[in-house]
Design an enzyme around this catalytic site. Sequence first.
Site, mmCIF file in Angstrom:
data_model
loop_
_atom_site.group_PDB
_atom_site.id
_atom_site.type_symbol
_atom_site.label_atom_id
_atom_site.label_comp_id
_atom_site.label_asym_id
_atom_site.label_seq_id
_atom_site.Cartn_x
_atom_site.Cartn_y
_atom_site.Cartn_z
ATOM 1 N N TRP A 179 47.305 -85.531 52.412
ATOM 2 C CA TRP A 179 47.715 -86.825 52.805
ATOM 3 C C TRP A 179 47.404 -87.807 51.941
ATOM 4 O O TRP A 179 47.834 -88.865 51.428
ATOM 5 C CB TRP A 179 47.590 -87.130 54.326
ATOM 6 C CG TRP A 179 48.473 -88.162 55.037
ATOM 7 C CD1 TRP A 179 48.130 -88.956 55.909
ATOM 8 C CD2 TRP A 179 49.734 -88.689 54.605
ATOM 9 N NE1 TRP A 179 48.989 -90.098 55.984
ATOM 10 C CE2 TRP A 179 50.248 -89.737 55.409
ATOM 11 C CE3 TRP A 179 50.766 -88.332 53.463
ATOM 12 C CZ2 TRP A 179 51.418 -90.606 55.325
ATOM 13 C CZ3 TRP A 179 51.985 -89.041 53.402
ATOM 14 C CH2 TRP A 179 52.249 -90.219 54.357
ATOM 15 N N ARG B 214 34.363 -85.690 49.669
ATOM 16 C CA ARG B 214 33.020 -85.129 49.596
ATOM 17 C C ARG B 214 32.832 -84.277 48.490
ATOM 18 O O ARG B 214 31.786 -84.038 47.863
ATOM 19 C CB ARG B 214 32.585 -84.031 50.883
ATOM 20 C CG ARG B 214 32.786 -84.909 52.083
ATOM 21 C CD ARG B 214 32.376 -83.998 53.360
ATOM 22 N NE ARG B 214 33.669 -83.153 53.525
ATOM 23 C CZ ARG B 214 33.942 -82.499 54.687
ATOM 24 N NH1 ARG B 214 32.531 -82.270 55.498
ATOM 25 N NH2 ARG B 214 34.733 -81.395 54.567
ATOM 26 N N GLY C 159 53.986 -92.160 60.812
ATOM 27 C CA GLY C 159 55.218 -91.772 60.821
ATOM 28 C C GLY C 159 55.813 -90.631 60.372
ATOM 29 O O GLY C 159 54.869 -89.505 60.523
ATOM 30 N N LYS D 60 52.154 -86.119 69.415
ATOM 31 C CA LYS D 60 53.262 -85.298 68.920
ATOM 32 C C LYS D 60 52.949 -83.924 68.362
ATOM 33 O O LYS D 60 53.511 -82.705 68.250
ATOM 34 C CB LYS D 60 54.309 -85.841 67.959
ATOM 35 C CG LYS D 60 53.954 -86.202 66.623
ATOM 36 C CD LYS D 60 53.614 -85.177 65.518
ATOM 37 C CE LYS D 60 52.896 -85.709 64.291
ATOM 38 N NZ LYS D 60 52.422 -84.720 63.390
ATOM 39 N N SER E 49 54.918 -78.163 58.952
ATOM 40 C CA SER E 49 54.090 -78.814 59.814
ATOM 41 C C SER E 49 52.903 -77.669 60.011
ATOM 42 O O SER E 49 53.367 -76.431 60.547
ATOM 43 C CB SER E 49 54.667 -79.299 61.081
ATOM 44 O OG SER E 49 53.502 -79.174 62.145
ATOM 45 N N ASN F 10 50.698 -77.826 62.370
ATOM 46 C CA ASN F 10 50.766 -77.750 63.796
ATOM 47 C C ASN F 10 51.725 -76.595 64.266
ATOM 48 O O ASN F 10 51.759 -75.838 65.103
ATOM 49 C CB ASN F 10 50.787 -78.986 64.603
ATOM 50 C CG ASN F 10 49.561 -80.007 64.433
ATOM 51 O OD1 ASN F 10 48.211 -79.460 64.984
ATOM 52 N ND2 ASN F 10 49.605 -80.862 63.450
HETATM 53 N N1 LIG Z 1 49.551 -83.507 55.333
HETATM 54 C C1 LIG Z 1 50.352 -84.437 56.173
HETATM 55 O O1 LIG Z 1 51.574 -84.174 56.040
HETATM 56 C C2 LIG Z 1 50.066 -85.567 56.922
HETATM 57 C C3 LIG Z 1 48.679 -85.741 57.442
HETATM 58 N N2 LIG Z 1 48.286 -86.673 58.436
HETATM 59 C C4 LIG Z 1 46.941 -86.851 58.793
HETATM 60 O O2 LIG Z 1 46.050 -86.969 57.989
HETATM 61 C C5 LIG Z 1 44.748 -86.349 58.016
HETATM 62 C C6 LIG Z 1 44.442 -85.675 57.103
HETATM 63 O O3 LIG Z 1 45.456 -84.731 56.772
HETATM 64 P P1 LIG Z 1 45.543 -83.852 55.407
HETATM 65 O O4 LIG Z 1 45.173 -84.644 54.313
HETATM 66 O O5 LIG Z 1 46.720 -83.033 55.702
HETATM 67 O O6 LIG Z 1 44.308 -82.662 55.716
HETATM 68 P P2 LIG Z 1 43.565 -81.890 54.545
HETATM 69 O O7 LIG Z 1 43.060 -80.752 55.297
HETATM 70 O O8 LIG Z 1 44.442 -81.537 53.437
HETATM 71 O O9 LIG Z 1 42.389 -82.676 54.169
HETATM 72 C C7 LIG Z 1 41.507 -83.407 55.006
HETATM 73 C C8 LIG Z 1 40.563 -84.480 54.366
HETATM 74 O O10 LIG Z 1 39.521 -84.870 55.242
HETATM 75 C C9 LIG Z 1 38.196 -84.524 54.730
HETATM 76 N N3 LIG Z 1 37.192 -84.293 55.727
HETATM 77 C C10 LIG Z 1 37.240 -83.251 56.694
HETATM 78 N N4 LIG Z 1 36.314 -83.443 57.518
HETATM 79 C C11 LIG Z 1 35.497 -84.232 56.926
HETATM 80 C C12 LIG Z 1 34.283 -84.666 56.956
HETATM 81 N N5 LIG Z 1 33.361 -84.453 58.301
HETATM 82 N N6 LIG Z 1 33.673 -85.705 56.176
HETATM 83 C C13 LIG Z 1 34.288 -86.101 55.252
HETATM 84 N N7 LIG Z 1 35.473 -85.932 54.983
HETATM 85 C C14 LIG Z 1 36.052 -84.911 55.772
HETATM 86 C C15 LIG Z 1 38.451 -83.454 53.578
HETATM 87 O O11 LIG Z 1 37.390 -83.533 52.622
HETATM 88 P P3 LIG Z 1 37.048 -82.126 51.966
HETATM 89 O O12 LIG Z 1 38.020 -81.782 51.003
HETATM 90 O O13 LIG Z 1 35.601 -82.704 51.414
HETATM 91 O O14 LIG Z 1 37.083 -81.154 52.899
HETATM 92 C C16 LIG Z 1 39.933 -83.827 53.175
HETATM 93 O O15 LIG Z 1 39.709 -84.885 51.916
HETATM 94 C C17 LIG Z 1 45.094 -85.491 59.640
HETATM 95 O O16 LIG Z 1 44.571 -86.519 60.444
HETATM 96 C C18 LIG Z 1 46.637 -85.386 59.444
HETATM 97 O O17 LIG Z 1 46.919 -85.515 61.125
HETATM 98 C C19 LIG Z 1 49.206 -87.619 58.542
HETATM 99 C C20 LIG Z 1 50.627 -87.754 57.968
HETATM 100 C C21 LIG Z 1 50.974 -86.707 57.205
HETATM 101 O O1 LIG Z 2 52.076 -85.822 60.549
HETATM 102 C C1 LIG Z 2 52.618 -85.104 59.929
HETATM 103 C C2 LIG Z 2 54.039 -85.353 59.589
HETATM 104 O O2 LIG Z 2 54.164 -86.675 60.178
HETATM 105 C C3 LIG Z 2 52.039 -83.653 59.276
HETATM 106 O O3 LIG Z 2 52.137 -82.696 60.428
HETATM 107 P P1 LIG Z 2 51.043 -81.760 60.283
HETATM 108 O O4 LIG Z 2 49.513 -82.108 60.462
HETATM 109 O O5 LIG Z 2 51.440 -80.705 61.455
HETATM 110 O O6 LIG Z 2 51.357 -80.777 59.047
#
Ligand SMILES: NC(=O)C1=CN([C@@H]2O[C@H](COP(=O)(O)OP(=O)(O)OC[C@H]3O[C@@H](n4cnc5c(N)ncnc54)[C@H](OP(=O)(O)O)[C@@H]3O)[C@@H](O)[C@H]2O)C=CC1
Ligand SMILES: O=C(CO)COP(=O)(O)O
Length: 307
Positions: free
Chosen positions: A13, A33, A109, A164, A227, A229
């Site tokens: 994201w 990190r 969203g 959700k 997704s 989840n």
């Molecule tokens: N992917 C999607 O479609 C969407 C995701 N989101 C939300 O965004 C958030 C991130 O999701 P997503 O990018 O998909 O997840 P990823 O698993 O792809 O990435 C997670 C990120 O968080 C970092 N991270 C995790 N733990 C720590 C920590 N303890 N300290 C510092 N950095 C940390 C990771 O760093 P590192 O790489 O160093 O481990 C990585 O950059 C979630 O809450 C998700 O629900 C919201 C909308 C859409």
């Molecule tokens: O929040 C999301 C879409 O809006 C991403 O869903 P997941 O974290 O389940 O992949």
Amino acid sequence: MTKTIAILGAGAWGTTLANLARANDHQVRLWSRQGDLSLEDVVKNAEIVLSAISMKGVQDVALSVKSCQISPQTIFVTATKGLDAKTTRTPSQIWQTEFPDHSVVVLSGPNLSEEISQGLPAATVVASKNTAAAQVVQQVFSSGRFRVYTNSDPVGVELGGTLKNVMAIASGVCDGLHLGTNAKAALVTRGLTEIIRIGKVLGAKTETFYGLSGLGDLLATCNSPLSRNYQVGYQLASGKTLTEILASLPGTAEGVNTCQVLMQISQEQNITMPITEQVYRLLETQVTPKQALDELMLRDTKPEYHQ
Ligand SMILES: NC(=O)C1=CN([C@@H]2O[C@H](COP(=O)(O)OP(=O)(O)OC[C@H]3O[C@@H](n4cnc5c(N)ncnc54)[C@H](OP(=O)(O)O)[C@@H]3O)[C@@H](O)[C@H]2O)C=CC1
Ligand SMILES: O=C(CO)COP(=O)(O)O
């Protein structure tokens, strides 16, 4: 006007949001990190600091940012969808607590990052108590492929995206068991009722849950194999263990932790959460997917709108 933006979290994201902002000619520095840039250098002079860190890292990262040099006008944006396991706080509540004099904006969203990365159209919501700050973030991300709405209920927008995820796990189970379209419609609709019941207690406005960040994200996440989840639920229905599933999952499935936090809130605040409770019991291997279904179907009969 070009903005300097620090994006924290270079996962699916964070990277997608960085690309959207860069496509609008903003100056973006991405931190993770594993990256080469220090947190100090990334947030220095940033007009916007956007966090797309998984829930488990938000509190620690917010504390680290606090020890960096931040301009008093910096706007914080949070895109994390989760609840803190220790305090049950939302990410925006964490950022606002650490930065009480700054504007905090929630971005949430129906935004499956993989679709957005492919250039498919999507819409999102930016919500804040400070309308001007939300409008700044709206301008940063708006494009012909990404339509951004403002909203003044940040907690409601945030909880729509967070709650959700538990329903997406349940929907994955529903589809994995091949229970059909009627069952899925019933699950998602009663899921929305449950989300509203919890959200109202936690300070959200009911109407927010009928918008993009509530119903919109519920529909997207409960119906898409993209997704994570949903994938957790689908694979649980096929007999895999949670440990096996998480070991091969591409990225974070926040619903697993959120479900545990919600059970804690349910006990403390006496909120009825039948679907969340069955997802929790399934994740804890206290019931099988089929038993969870039977528990939900055989609850006491009641009027539909009796919340
Ligand atoms: N992917 C999607 O479609 C969407 C995701 N989101 C939300 O965004 C958030 C991130 O999701 P997503 O990018 O998909 O997840 P990823 O698993 O792809 O990435 C997670 C990120 O968080 C970092 N991270 C995790 N733990 C720590 C920590 N303890 N300290 C510092 N950095 C940390 C990771 O760093 P590192 O790489 O160093 O481990 C990585 O950059 C979630 O809450 C998700 O629900 C919201 C909308 C859409
Ligand atoms: O929040 C999301 C879409 O809006 C991403 O869903 P997941 O974290 O389940 O992949």
